[in-house]
Design a protein around this motif. Structure first.
Motif, PDB file in Angstrom:
ATOM      1  N   CYS A  60       0.759  -1.221  -0.103  1.00 48.83           N
ATOM      2  CA  CYS A  60       0.198  -0.162   0.111  1.00 48.83           C
ATOM      3  C   CYS A  60       0.971   1.249   0.008  1.00 48.83           C
ATOM      4  O   CYS A  60       1.670   1.088   0.685  1.00 48.83           O
ATOM      5  N   CYS A  63      -0.929   3.630   3.422  1.00 49.36           N
ATOM      6  CA  CYS A  63      -0.467   3.107   4.679  1.00 49.36           C
ATOM      7  C   CYS A  63       1.189   3.262   4.327  1.00 49.36           C
ATOM      8  O   CYS A  63       1.829   1.988   4.513  1.00 49.36           O
ATOM      9  N   CYS A 563      -8.748   0.716   4.433  1.00 44.28           N
ATOM     10  CA  CYS A 563      -7.852   0.457   3.283  1.00 44.28           C
ATOM     11  C   CYS A 563      -7.964  -0.888   2.993  1.00 44.28           C
ATOM     12  O   CYS A 563      -7.209  -1.840   3.707  1.00 44.28           O
ATOM     13  N   CYS A 566      -4.609  -2.868   2.076  1.00 46.09           N
ATOM     14  CA  CYS A 566      -3.751  -3.547   2.967  1.00 46.09           C
ATOM     15  C   CYS A 566      -4.891  -4.836   3.647  1.00 46.09           C
ATOM     16  O   CYS A 566      -4.233  -5.647   3.894  1.00 46.09           O
TER      17      CYS A 566
HETATM   18 NI    NI Z   1      -3.189   0.526   3.148  1.00 49.60          NI
END
Ligand code: NI
Ligand code: MG
Length: 589
Positions: A60, A63, A563, A566
Protein backbone atom coordinates in the motif's frame (compact mmCIF):
# COMPACT_ATOMS: atom_id res chain seq x y z
CA UNK A 1 -36.92 -4.36 2.16
CA UNK A 2 -34.37 -2.78 -0.19
CA UNK A 3 -30.93 -4.17 -0.90
CA UNK A 4 -28.30 -1.58 -1.85
CA UNK A 5 -24.83 -2.31 -3.24
CA UNK A 6 -22.20 0.42 -3.34
CA UNK A 7 -19.28 -0.71 -5.49
CA UNK A 8 -16.69 0.64 -5.55
CA UNK A 9 -16.65 2.69 -2.38
CA UNK A 10 -14.44 5.66 -3.24
CA UNK A 11 -12.27 7.87 -1.02
CA UNK A 12 -10.64 4.81 0.58
CA UNK A 13 -7.51 2.75 -0.07
CA UNK A 14 -8.11 -0.29 -2.28
CA UNK A 15 -11.32 -1.85 -3.56
CA UNK A 16 -14.31 -2.30 -1.31
CA UNK A 17 -17.92 -3.24 -1.96
CA UNK A 18 -20.59 -2.67 0.65
CA UNK A 19 -24.03 -4.23 0.50
CA UNK A 20 -26.79 -3.40 2.93
CA UNK A 21 -30.39 -4.31 3.48
CA UNK A 22 -32.61 -1.39 4.39
CA UNK A 23 -35.99 -1.65 6.09
CA UNK A 24 -38.08 1.37 7.06
CA UNK A 25 -35.17 3.72 6.37
CA UNK A 26 -32.63 1.87 8.55
CA UNK A 27 -29.87 -0.63 7.67
CA UNK A 28 -30.83 -4.05 9.03
CA UNK A 29 -27.92 -6.12 7.67
CA UNK A 30 -24.60 -5.49 5.94
CA UNK A 31 -21.83 -7.25 4.01
CA UNK A 32 -18.29 -5.93 3.52
CA UNK A 33 -16.50 -7.38 0.52
CA UNK A 34 -12.86 -6.86 -0.41
CA UNK A 35 -12.99 -7.24 -4.18
CA UNK A 36 -9.31 -7.39 -5.10
CA UNK A 37 -6.82 -10.19 -4.45
CA UNK A 38 -3.24 -9.10 -3.76
CA UNK A 39 -1.27 -12.19 -2.70
CA UNK A 40 1.50 -10.32 -0.87
CA UNK A 41 1.96 -13.20 1.55
CA UNK A 42 2.69 -15.53 -1.38
CA UNK A 43 5.12 -13.04 -2.95
CA UNK A 44 7.14 -13.07 0.27
CA UNK A 45 7.60 -16.85 0.33
CA UNK A 46 11.09 -18.03 -0.52
CA UNK A 47 12.64 -14.56 -0.13
CA UNK A 48 15.63 -13.50 1.92
CA UNK A 49 14.12 -12.29 5.23
CA UNK A 50 16.33 -9.19 5.04
CA UNK A 51 14.40 -8.12 1.92
CA UNK A 52 10.94 -8.75 3.42
CA UNK A 53 10.22 -5.18 4.57
CA UNK A 54 11.02 -3.75 1.14
CA UNK A 55 8.49 -6.05 -0.51
CA UNK A 56 5.87 -6.10 2.26
CA UNK A 57 5.49 -2.30 2.28
CA UNK A 58 4.38 -2.42 -1.38
CA UNK A 59 1.03 -3.60 -0.09
CA UNK A 60 0.00 0.00 0.00
CA UNK A 61 1.11 3.54 -0.74
CA UNK A 62 -1.58 5.05 1.49
CA UNK A 63 -0.39 3.11 4.53
CA UNK A 64 3.07 4.47 3.73
CA UNK A 65 5.85 2.57 5.50
CA UNK A 66 3.43 0.83 7.84
CA UNK A 67 4.20 -2.66 6.59
CA UNK A 68 7.93 -1.94 6.23
CA UNK A 69 8.07 -1.29 9.96
CA UNK A 70 5.84 -4.25 10.85
CA UNK A 71 7.88 -6.56 8.65
CA UNK A 72 11.36 -5.47 9.75
CA UNK A 73 10.26 -5.87 13.37
CA UNK A 74 8.96 -9.40 12.75
CA UNK A 75 12.28 -10.41 11.14
CA UNK A 76 14.23 -8.79 14.00
CA UNK A 77 12.07 -10.72 16.44
CA UNK A 78 12.80 -13.99 14.60
CA UNK A 79 16.56 -13.34 14.56
CA UNK A 80 16.72 -11.93 18.10
CA UNK A 81 18.02 -8.48 17.11
CA UNK A 82 17.60 -5.40 19.31
CA UNK A 83 17.87 -2.07 17.51
CA UNK A 84 19.84 0.93 18.83
CA UNK A 85 18.17 3.88 20.52
CA UNK A 86 18.71 6.21 17.55
CA UNK A 87 16.96 3.73 15.24
CA UNK A 88 13.97 3.45 17.60
CA UNK A 89 13.61 7.23 17.70
CA UNK A 90 13.92 7.58 13.91
CA UNK A 91 11.29 4.86 13.44
CA UNK A 92 8.97 6.63 15.90
CA UNK A 93 9.34 9.94 14.06
CA UNK A 94 8.67 8.26 10.71
CA UNK A 95 5.66 6.27 11.94
CA UNK A 96 4.35 9.24 13.95
CA UNK A 97 4.57 11.57 10.97
CA UNK A 98 2.66 8.98 8.97
CA UNK A 99 -0.10 8.89 11.61
CA UNK A 100 -0.46 12.66 11.56
CA UNK A 101 -0.37 13.20 7.80
CA UNK A 102 -2.65 10.21 7.22
CA UNK A 103 -5.26 11.32 9.75
CA UNK A 104 -5.38 14.83 8.25
CA UNK A 105 -5.67 13.38 4.73
CA UNK A 106 -8.27 10.89 5.89
CA UNK A 107 -10.40 13.74 7.13
CA UNK A 108 -10.06 16.48 4.51
CA UNK A 109 -9.67 14.40 1.38
CA UNK A 110 -11.73 11.33 2.19
CA UNK A 111 -14.19 11.60 5.07
CA UNK A 112 -15.08 15.32 5.28
CA UNK A 113 -17.04 15.20 2.03
CA UNK A 114 -19.62 12.98 3.75
CA UNK A 115 -20.39 15.91 6.06
CA UNK A 116 -19.45 18.94 3.96
CA UNK A 117 -21.36 19.92 0.81
CA UNK A 118 -18.66 21.27 -1.52
CA UNK A 119 -21.22 22.62 -3.99
CA UNK A 120 -23.08 24.50 -1.24
CA UNK A 121 -19.72 25.97 -0.19
CA UNK A 122 -19.72 28.01 -3.42
CA UNK A 123 -22.73 29.97 -2.13
CA UNK A 124 -21.12 30.98 1.18
CA UNK A 125 -20.30 34.50 2.35
CA UNK A 126 -16.48 34.72 2.76
CA UNK A 127 -16.76 37.44 5.47
CA UNK A 128 -19.06 35.29 7.60
CA UNK A 129 -16.81 32.28 6.97
CA UNK A 130 -13.78 34.20 8.28
CA UNK A 131 -15.79 35.13 11.36
CA UNK A 132 -16.72 31.50 11.96
CA UNK A 133 -13.10 30.39 11.54
CA UNK A 134 -11.92 33.00 14.05
CA UNK A 135 -14.56 31.92 16.55
CA UNK A 136 -13.35 28.29 16.72
CA UNK A 137 -9.57 28.65 16.40
CA UNK A 138 -6.86 30.97 17.72
CA UNK A 139 -4.98 30.60 14.49
CA UNK A 140 -4.44 34.31 13.98
CA UNK A 141 -5.79 36.07 10.93
CA UNK A 142 -8.08 33.78 8.94
CA UNK A 143 -9.10 36.54 6.60
CA UNK A 144 -12.05 36.82 4.25
CA UNK A 145 -9.50 37.05 1.44
CA UNK A 146 -8.42 33.45 2.00
CA UNK A 147 -11.97 32.20 1.94
CA UNK A 148 -12.88 34.33 -1.08
CA UNK A 149 -9.96 32.79 -2.99
CA UNK A 150 -11.02 29.28 -1.94
CA UNK A 151 -14.60 30.02 -2.97
CA UNK A 152 -13.39 31.17 -6.39
CA UNK A 153 -11.32 28.02 -6.86
CA UNK A 154 -14.16 25.69 -5.92
CA UNK A 155 -16.66 27.68 -8.02
CA UNK A 156 -14.38 27.38 -11.05
CA UNK A 157 -13.93 23.67 -10.38
CA UNK A 158 -17.64 22.99 -9.98
CA UNK A 159 -18.42 25.00 -13.11
CA UNK A 160 -15.62 23.51 -15.22
CA UNK A 161 -17.78 20.75 -16.66
CA UNK A 162 -15.09 18.27 -15.59
CA UNK A 163 -15.84 17.92 -11.93
CA UNK A 164 -13.87 14.65 -11.56
CA UNK A 165 -13.56 14.20 -7.79
CA UNK A 166 -16.93 15.86 -7.41
CA UNK A 167 -18.74 13.50 -9.77
CA UNK A 168 -21.26 10.98 -8.51
CA UNK A 169 -21.47 12.50 -5.06
CA UNK A 170 -24.66 13.38 -3.27
CA UNK A 171 -24.40 17.18 -3.20
CA UNK A 172 -27.60 18.88 -2.21
CA UNK A 173 -28.81 15.89 -0.22
CA UNK A 174 -30.85 16.94 2.83
CA UNK A 175 -28.42 14.81 4.87
CA UNK A 176 -25.93 17.73 4.66
CA UNK A 177 -26.63 19.95 7.65
CA UNK A 178 -23.79 22.48 7.83
CA UNK A 179 -24.22 26.12 6.88
CA UNK A 180 -22.63 27.12 3.54
CA UNK A 181 -20.07 29.07 5.61
CA UNK A 182 -19.00 25.97 7.56
CA UNK A 183 -18.89 24.12 4.23
CA UNK A 184 -16.61 26.79 2.77
CA UNK A 185 -14.35 26.85 5.83
CA UNK A 186 -13.63 23.11 5.51
CA UNK A 187 -13.48 23.32 1.70
CA UNK A 188 -10.78 25.99 2.01
CA UNK A 189 -8.86 23.83 4.47
CA UNK A 190 -9.22 20.91 2.05
CA UNK A 191 -7.09 22.90 -0.41
CA UNK A 192 -4.67 24.03 2.27
CA UNK A 193 -4.25 20.45 3.52
CA UNK A 194 -3.02 19.42 0.08
CA UNK A 195 -0.13 21.84 0.37
CA UNK A 196 0.48 20.99 4.03
CA UNK A 197 0.69 17.34 3.06
CA UNK A 198 3.52 18.12 0.63
CA UNK A 199 5.48 19.52 3.58
CA UNK A 200 4.81 16.39 5.63
CA UNK A 201 6.11 14.29 2.76
CA UNK A 202 9.26 16.41 2.89
CA UNK A 203 9.60 15.62 6.58
CA UNK A 204 9.26 11.90 5.87
CA UNK A 205 11.76 11.90 3.02
CA UNK A 206 14.44 13.42 5.26
CA UNK A 207 14.50 10.15 7.16
CA UNK A 208 13.24 7.70 4.55
CA UNK A 209 14.73 8.89 1.27
CA UNK A 210 11.39 8.44 -0.47
CA UNK A 211 7.68 8.73 0.19
CA UNK A 212 5.61 6.68 -0.14
CA UNK A 213 7.68 3.54 0.45
CA UNK A 214 10.66 4.44 2.65
CA UNK A 215 14.04 3.08 1.61
CA UNK A 216 16.06 3.40 4.82
CA UNK A 217 14.88 0.47 6.94
CA UNK A 218 17.38 -2.26 7.67
CA UNK A 219 17.16 -5.45 9.70
CA UNK A 220 18.88 -4.23 12.88
CA UNK A 221 18.13 -0.52 12.58
CA UNK A 222 18.11 2.25 10.02
CA UNK A 223 20.35 2.81 7.01
CA UNK A 224 21.06 6.48 7.62
CA UNK A 225 24.35 8.37 7.61
CA UNK A 226 25.38 9.33 11.14
CA UNK A 227 26.56 12.90 11.61
CA UNK A 228 30.32 13.24 11.08
CA UNK A 229 32.08 13.34 14.39
CA UNK A 230 35.74 13.89 13.55
CA UNK A 231 38.12 15.73 11.31
CA UNK A 232 38.49 12.77 8.92
CA UNK A 233 35.60 13.91 6.72
CA UNK A 234 36.75 13.50 3.11
CA UNK A 235 36.94 16.58 0.92
CA UNK A 236 34.03 16.90 -1.49
CA UNK A 237 34.85 15.98 -5.06
CA UNK A 238 34.67 18.85 -7.44
CA UNK A 239 32.28 18.70 -10.32
CA UNK A 240 33.07 21.88 -12.23
CA UNK A 241 30.31 21.50 -14.80
CA UNK A 242 27.65 20.50 -12.33
CA UNK A 243 25.92 22.41 -9.61
CA UNK A 244 24.68 19.87 -7.10
CA UNK A 245 21.83 20.99 -4.94
CA UNK A 246 20.64 18.76 -2.16
CA UNK A 247 18.86 18.76 1.15
CA UNK A 248 21.05 18.57 4.23
CA UNK A 249 21.66 15.05 5.56
CA UNK A 250 18.82 14.16 7.95
CA UNK A 251 21.01 13.76 11.01
CA UNK A 252 23.20 16.80 10.37
CA UNK A 253 22.66 19.87 12.50
CA UNK A 254 20.84 21.58 9.61
CA UNK A 255 18.76 18.48 8.88
CA UNK A 256 17.61 18.16 12.49
CA UNK A 257 16.71 21.87 12.57
CA UNK A 258 14.76 21.65 9.32
CA UNK A 259 12.82 18.66 10.66
CA UNK A 260 12.00 20.59 13.85
CA UNK A 261 10.52 23.39 11.70
CA UNK A 262 8.39 20.93 9.75
CA UNK A 263 7.18 19.27 12.96
CA UNK A 264 6.15 22.70 14.27
CA UNK A 265 4.14 23.17 11.07
CA UNK A 266 2.52 19.76 11.51
CA UNK A 267 1.54 20.64 15.05
CA UNK A 268 0.12 24.05 14.16
CA UNK A 269 -2.13 22.60 11.47
CA UNK A 270 -3.46 19.79 13.67
CA UNK A 271 -4.16 22.04 16.65
CA UNK A 272 -5.39 25.16 14.89
CA UNK A 273 -7.17 23.73 11.83
CA UNK A 274 -7.87 19.97 11.86
CA UNK A 275 -9.10 19.50 15.42
CA UNK A 276 -11.26 22.68 15.52
CA UNK A 277 -12.83 21.76 12.16
CA UNK A 278 -13.66 18.23 13.34
CA UNK A 279 -15.18 19.52 16.58
CA UNK A 280 -17.22 22.12 14.66
CA UNK A 281 -18.60 19.47 12.30
CA UNK A 282 -19.19 17.03 15.17
CA UNK A 283 -21.14 19.70 17.05
CA UNK A 284 -23.58 20.00 14.14
CA UNK A 285 -23.91 16.26 13.58
CA UNK A 286 -24.16 15.26 17.25
CA UNK A 287 -26.92 12.72 16.45
CA UNK A 288 -24.18 10.57 14.87
CA UNK A 289 -22.88 9.82 18.36
CA UNK A 290 -25.84 7.42 18.60
CA UNK A 291 -25.26 5.82 15.18
CA UNK A 292 -22.69 3.25 14.05
CA UNK A 293 -22.07 1.82 17.50
CA UNK A 294 -20.70 -1.47 16.16
CA UNK A 295 -19.56 -4.50 18.10
CA UNK A 296 -18.24 -2.50 21.05
CA UNK A 297 -15.12 -4.63 21.48
CA UNK A 298 -11.87 -2.79 20.81
CA UNK A 299 -8.36 -4.10 20.23
CA UNK A 300 -5.10 -2.14 20.31
CA UNK A 301 -1.65 -3.71 19.86
CA UNK A 302 -0.09 -0.39 20.90
CA UNK A 303 2.62 1.70 19.26
CA UNK A 304 5.56 4.01 19.71
CA UNK A 305 8.06 2.33 22.07
CA UNK A 306 9.28 4.87 24.60
CA UNK A 307 12.32 2.94 25.85
CA UNK A 308 14.82 0.37 24.61
CA UNK A 309 13.78 -2.59 26.75
CA UNK A 310 12.34 -5.77 25.27
CA UNK A 311 8.90 -4.83 26.60
CA UNK A 312 8.89 -1.07 26.29
CA UNK A 313 6.28 1.33 27.55
CA UNK A 314 4.16 2.46 24.61
CA UNK A 315 2.85 5.98 23.96
CA UNK A 316 -0.40 4.37 22.76
CA UNK A 317 -0.87 1.37 25.02
CA UNK A 318 -1.79 -2.24 24.24
CA UNK A 319 -5.02 -3.83 25.44
CA UNK A 320 -8.59 -4.68 24.63
CA UNK A 321 -12.03 -3.62 25.80
CA UNK A 322 -14.90 -6.09 25.60
CA UNK A 323 -18.62 -5.53 25.00
CA UNK A 324 -18.73 -1.78 25.73
CA UNK A 325 -17.32 -2.40 29.19
CA UNK A 326 -15.56 0.88 29.88
CA UNK A 327 -14.42 -0.23 33.31
CA UNK A 328 -11.75 -2.68 32.22
CA UNK A 329 -8.83 -3.08 29.81
CA UNK A 330 -7.72 -6.70 29.26
CA UNK A 331 -4.19 -7.71 28.33
CA UNK A 332 -3.43 -8.81 24.78
CA UNK A 333 -1.00 -11.43 23.50
CA UNK A 334 -0.14 -12.43 19.94
CA UNK A 335 -1.22 -16.04 20.58
CA UNK A 336 -4.83 -14.80 20.79
CA UNK A 337 -4.95 -13.80 17.11
CA UNK A 338 -6.42 -16.20 14.54
CA UNK A 339 -8.17 -16.03 11.18
CA UNK A 340 -10.94 -17.98 9.50
CA UNK A 341 -11.81 -18.24 5.80
CA UNK A 342 -15.37 -19.44 6.42
CA UNK A 343 -16.74 -16.59 4.28
CA UNK A 344 -13.60 -15.64 2.34
CA UNK A 345 -12.40 -16.64 -1.11
CA UNK A 346 -9.74 -19.06 0.12
CA UNK A 347 -9.59 -22.80 0.51
CA UNK A 348 -8.23 -24.55 3.55
CA UNK A 349 -8.37 -27.95 5.25
CA UNK A 350 -11.17 -26.69 7.42
CA UNK A 351 -12.71 -23.38 6.33
CA UNK A 352 -14.47 -22.91 9.64
CA UNK A 353 -11.32 -23.31 11.74
CA UNK A 354 -9.65 -20.34 13.43
CA UNK A 355 -5.97 -20.59 12.56
CA UNK A 356 -3.09 -18.73 14.21
CA UNK A 357 -1.00 -16.84 11.60
CA UNK A 358 2.06 -19.08 12.19
CA UNK A 359 -0.08 -21.94 10.87
CA UNK A 360 -2.00 -19.80 8.38
CA UNK A 361 -2.09 -20.40 4.64
CA UNK A 362 -3.07 -18.25 1.67
CA UNK A 363 -4.72 -20.46 -0.94
CA UNK A 364 -6.91 -18.24 -3.13
CA UNK A 365 -10.09 -19.79 -4.50
CA UNK A 366 -12.72 -17.47 -5.88
CA UNK A 367 -16.20 -18.72 -5.05
CA UNK A 368 -18.38 -15.72 -5.77
CA UNK A 369 -20.75 -14.81 -8.58
CA UNK A 370 -19.44 -13.91 -12.02
CA UNK A 371 -19.34 -10.23 -12.98
CA UNK A 372 -21.22 -7.98 -13.28
CA UNK A 373 -22.43 -8.52 -9.76
CA UNK A 374 -25.73 -6.97 -8.79
CA UNK A 375 -25.92 -8.74 -5.44
CA UNK A 376 -23.82 -10.97 -3.22
CA UNK A 377 -26.99 -12.65 -2.06
CA UNK A 378 -26.69 -16.41 -1.99
CA UNK A 379 -22.86 -16.39 -1.85
CA UNK A 380 -21.68 -17.84 1.44
CA UNK A 381 -18.17 -16.69 0.52
CA UNK A 382 -18.08 -13.00 -0.35
CA UNK A 383 -14.71 -11.34 0.33
CA UNK A 384 -10.99 -11.55 -0.38
CA UNK A 385 -10.42 -10.38 3.20
CA UNK A 386 -10.05 -13.13 5.80
CA UNK A 387 -11.88 -12.82 9.11
CA UNK A 388 -9.47 -12.18 12.01
CA UNK A 389 -10.68 -12.87 15.53
CA UNK A 390 -9.07 -12.36 18.95
CA UNK A 391 -9.76 -15.34 21.19
CA UNK A 392 -12.66 -16.05 18.86
CA UNK A 393 -14.15 -12.54 19.13
CA UNK A 394 -14.60 -10.01 16.31
CA UNK A 395 -12.87 -6.77 17.27
CA UNK A 396 -12.78 -3.16 16.14
CA UNK A 397 -9.34 -1.60 15.74
CA UNK A 398 -8.10 1.90 14.88
CA UNK A 399 -7.88 5.36 16.47
CA UNK A 400 -11.06 4.90 18.53
CA UNK A 401 -9.80 1.55 19.92
CA UNK A 402 -6.43 3.12 20.78
CA UNK A 403 -7.94 6.23 22.37
CA UNK A 404 -10.40 4.16 24.44
CA UNK A 405 -7.69 1.75 25.61
CA UNK A 406 -5.49 4.75 26.50
CA UNK A 407 -8.35 6.60 28.20
CA UNK A 408 -9.64 3.69 30.24
CA UNK A 409 -6.12 2.45 30.89
CA UNK A 410 -5.46 5.89 32.37
CA UNK A 411 -2.72 7.03 30.00
CA UNK A 412 -2.56 10.68 31.12
CA UNK A 413 -1.80 12.26 27.75
CA UNK A 414 -4.62 10.37 25.99
CA UNK A 415 -7.00 11.01 28.85
CA UNK A 416 -6.52 14.76 28.96
CA UNK A 417 -6.77 15.31 25.18
CA UNK A 418 -9.82 13.06 24.83
CA UNK A 419 -11.50 14.62 27.86
CA UNK A 420 -10.97 18.07 26.35
CA UNK A 421 -12.59 17.03 23.04
CA UNK A 422 -15.62 15.33 24.56
CA UNK A 423 -15.97 18.25 27.00
CA UNK A 424 -16.22 20.63 24.02
CA UNK A 425 -18.83 18.38 22.43
CA UNK A 426 -20.68 17.86 25.72
CA UNK A 427 -20.84 14.08 25.25
CA UNK A 428 -19.74 11.22 27.52
CA UNK A 429 -16.92 8.79 26.71
CA UNK A 430 -19.40 6.02 25.80
CA UNK A 431 -20.87 8.26 23.07
CA UNK A 432 -17.48 7.85 21.40
CA UNK A 433 -18.47 4.31 20.48
CA UNK A 434 -20.11 5.58 17.31
CA UNK A 435 -19.56 6.85 13.78
CA UNK A 436 -18.96 10.34 15.17
CA UNK A 437 -16.66 8.95 17.88
CA UNK A 438 -14.34 7.31 15.35
CA UNK A 439 -13.96 10.60 13.51
CA UNK A 440 -13.35 12.60 16.69
CA UNK A 441 -10.94 9.97 18.11
CA UNK A 442 -8.85 10.13 14.93
CA UNK A 443 -8.39 13.91 15.32
CA UNK A 444 -7.59 13.59 19.02
CA UNK A 445 -5.03 10.89 18.28
CA UNK A 446 -3.38 13.14 15.67
CA UNK A 447 -2.99 15.70 18.43
CA UNK A 448 -1.52 13.18 20.90
CA UNK A 449 1.02 11.94 18.35
CA UNK A 450 1.97 15.31 16.84
CA UNK A 451 2.64 16.57 20.36
CA UNK A 452 5.18 13.80 20.89
CA UNK A 453 7.08 14.22 17.58
CA UNK A 454 9.33 17.06 18.71
CA UNK A 455 10.10 15.13 21.92
CA UNK A 456 11.43 12.18 19.90
CA UNK A 457 13.41 14.54 17.67
CA UNK A 458 14.90 16.23 20.75
CA UNK A 459 15.82 12.87 22.30
CA UNK A 460 17.47 11.87 19.02
CA UNK A 461 19.39 15.16 18.83
CA UNK A 462 20.50 14.85 22.46
CA UNK A 463 21.54 11.22 22.05
CA UNK A 464 23.61 11.96 18.95
CA UNK A 465 25.24 14.83 20.85
CA UNK A 466 26.50 12.38 23.48
CA UNK A 467 28.53 10.69 20.76
CA UNK A 468 26.23 7.67 20.47
CA UNK A 469 26.05 7.52 16.67
CA UNK A 470 24.86 3.90 16.38
CA UNK A 471 22.02 3.41 13.91
CA UNK A 472 22.03 -0.34 13.31
CA UNK A 473 23.04 -3.59 15.01
CA UNK A 474 24.35 -5.75 12.18
CA UNK A 475 25.21 -8.76 14.33
CA UNK A 476 22.53 -10.84 12.61
CA UNK A 477 23.37 -9.62 9.13
CA UNK A 478 25.31 -12.79 8.22
CA UNK A 479 22.80 -15.58 7.37
CA UNK A 480 25.48 -18.08 8.42
CA UNK A 481 24.82 -16.99 12.01
CA UNK A 482 21.08 -17.73 11.84
CA UNK A 483 19.46 -20.82 13.32
CA UNK A 484 18.25 -23.32 10.71
CA UNK A 485 14.66 -22.70 11.83
CA UNK A 486 13.28 -19.50 13.32
CA UNK A 487 9.96 -17.77 13.65
CA UNK A 488 9.02 -14.23 14.51
CA UNK A 489 6.11 -11.88 14.93
CA UNK A 490 5.45 -8.19 15.43
CA UNK A 491 2.66 -6.11 16.87
CA UNK A 492 2.24 -2.46 15.94
CA UNK A 493 -0.27 0.10 14.81
CA UNK A 494 -0.99 1.74 11.49
CA UNK A 495 -3.18 4.86 11.28
CA UNK A 496 -6.04 2.44 10.49
CA UNK A 497 -5.46 0.00 13.33
CA UNK A 498 -3.61 -2.97 14.76
CA UNK A 499 -1.07 -4.57 12.40
CA UNK A 500 0.56 -7.96 13.02
CA UNK A 501 3.14 -9.79 10.91
CA UNK A 502 4.17 -13.41 11.44
CA UNK A 503 6.83 -15.40 9.60
CA UNK A 504 8.77 -18.61 9.73
CA UNK A 505 12.31 -18.85 8.41
CA UNK A 506 13.84 -22.13 7.25
CA UNK A 507 17.17 -22.64 5.55
CA UNK A 508 17.75 -18.86 5.50
CA UNK A 509 14.61 -18.19 3.47
CA UNK A 510 11.06 -17.16 4.34
CA UNK A 511 9.03 -20.34 4.55
CA UNK A 512 5.69 -18.79 5.41
CA UNK A 513 4.51 -15.25 5.87
CA UNK A 514 1.15 -14.08 7.19
CA UNK A 515 0.02 -10.59 7.99
CA UNK A 516 -3.19 -9.23 9.43
CA UNK A 517 -3.78 -5.55 8.74
CA UNK A 518 -5.93 -3.10 10.71
CA UNK A 519 -8.43 -2.97 7.86
CA UNK A 520 -8.56 -6.79 7.76
CA UNK A 521 -10.04 -6.53 11.25
CA UNK A 522 -12.42 -3.68 10.45
CA UNK A 523 -13.50 -4.84 6.96
CA UNK A 524 -13.73 -8.47 8.09
CA UNK A 525 -16.52 -10.60 6.67
CA UNK A 526 -18.52 -12.94 8.88
CA UNK A 527 -16.85 -15.80 10.76
CA UNK A 528 -17.90 -19.45 10.93
CA UNK A 529 -20.42 -18.59 13.65
CA UNK A 530 -22.00 -15.98 11.38
CA UNK A 531 -20.86 -13.03 13.45
CA UNK A 532 -20.29 -9.86 11.44
CA UNK A 533 -17.04 -7.93 11.22
CA UNK A 534 -16.64 -4.50 12.84
CA UNK A 535 -17.75 -2.36 9.90
CA UNK A 536 -20.63 -4.66 9.00
CA UNK A 537 -21.88 -4.47 12.58
CA UNK A 538 -21.49 -0.67 12.71
CA UNK A 539 -23.57 -0.29 9.55
CA UNK A 540 -26.54 -2.03 11.15
CA UNK A 541 -28.81 0.70 12.50
CA UNK A 542 -27.43 3.41 10.19
CA UNK A 543 -30.33 5.45 8.77
CA UNK A 544 -30.74 5.73 4.99
CA UNK A 545 -33.17 8.45 4.01
CA UNK A 546 -32.92 7.92 0.25
CA UNK A 547 -31.57 4.61 -1.14
CA UNK A 548 -30.50 6.46 -4.31
CA UNK A 549 -28.27 8.77 -2.25
CA UNK A 550 -26.90 6.64 0.62
CA UNK A 551 -24.51 9.26 1.98
CA UNK A 552 -25.20 7.95 5.50
CA UNK A 553 -23.64 4.59 4.62
CA UNK A 554 -20.49 6.37 3.45
CA UNK A 555 -20.31 8.23 6.77
CA UNK A 556 -20.10 5.03 8.76
CA UNK A 557 -17.78 3.30 6.27
CA UNK A 558 -15.39 6.27 6.07
CA UNK A 559 -15.37 6.64 9.86
CA UNK A 560 -13.17 3.50 9.75
CA UNK A 561 -10.92 5.05 7.06
CA UNK A 562 -10.71 1.61 5.43
CA UNK A 563 -7.79 0.45 3.32
CA UNK A 564 -8.83 -2.69 1.47
CA UNK A 565 -5.50 -2.80 -0.38
CA UNK A 566 -3.93 -3.60 2.99
CA UNK A 567 -6.88 -5.65 4.22
CA UNK A 568 -6.77 -8.10 1.33
CA UNK A 569 -3.34 -8.05 0.49
CA UNK A 570 -12.42 -6.83 -9.70
CA UNK A 571 -14.35 -4.12 -9.69
CA UNK A 572 -17.20 -2.87 -11.83
CA UNK A 573 -15.64 -1.02 -14.76
CA UNK A 574 -18.86 0.95 -15.23
CA UNK A 575 -18.42 2.57 -11.85
CA UNK A 576 -16.96 6.06 -11.90
CA UNK A 577 -17.34 7.06 -8.30
CA UNK A 578 -19.23 6.03 -5.22
CA UNK A 579 -22.30 4.93 -7.11
CA UNK A 580 -25.08 2.59 -6.37
CA UNK A 581 -24.87 -0.14 -8.99
CA UNK A 582 -27.79 -2.18 -7.87
CA UNK A 583 -30.90 -1.72 -5.85
CA UNK A 584 -32.49 -5.12 -5.48
CA UNK A 585 -36.04 -5.08 -4.27
CA UNK A 586 -36.94 -7.89 -1.94
CA UNK A 587 -40.36 -9.00 -0.82
CA UNK A 588 -43.30 -6.65 -0.65
CA UNK A 589 -42.92 -3.00 0.19
NI1 NI B 1 -3.22 0.52 3.21
MG1 MG C 1 -3.28 -11.93 5.77
Amino acid sequence: MTRIAIDPITRIGGHLRIEVEVSNGVVTDAWSSGTMFRGMELILKGRDPRDAWLLAQRICGTCNGVHALASVRAVENALGVAIPRNARLVRNILAGTQFVQDHVTSFYHRHALDWVDLVAATTADPEATAELARSISDRGPSGALTFRAAKERWTAYVGSGQPMALANAYWGSPAYELTPEADLMVAAHYLEALDWRRRMTQLQTFLSGKSPHPQTFLVGGMALVPPWGGPERPAAKEHPRQVVRSSPAALSERGLEDMADLIAEAKAFVEQVYLPDVLEIAGTYREWAAIGKGIGSYLAYGEFPEDDSSEPELLLPRGRIMNHDVARVETVDQVGVAETVAHSYYSSDDDAALVHPWDGQTVPKYAGPSAPVTSLEGSSKYSWAKAPRYQDDPMEVGPLARMLVGYIGDRAVVRSKLAEAIGTLRIGPDALMSTLGRTVARAVEAQVVVDRLDGWLQELTDNLATGDLGLADLSAWDPGSWPSEARGWSFGESPRGAVGHWLTIGDRRIEDYQLVDGSTWNCSPRDARGRRGAMEEALVGTPVNDPDEPVEILRTVHSFDPCTACAVHAFDPRGAGSIVIGIVEKGSR
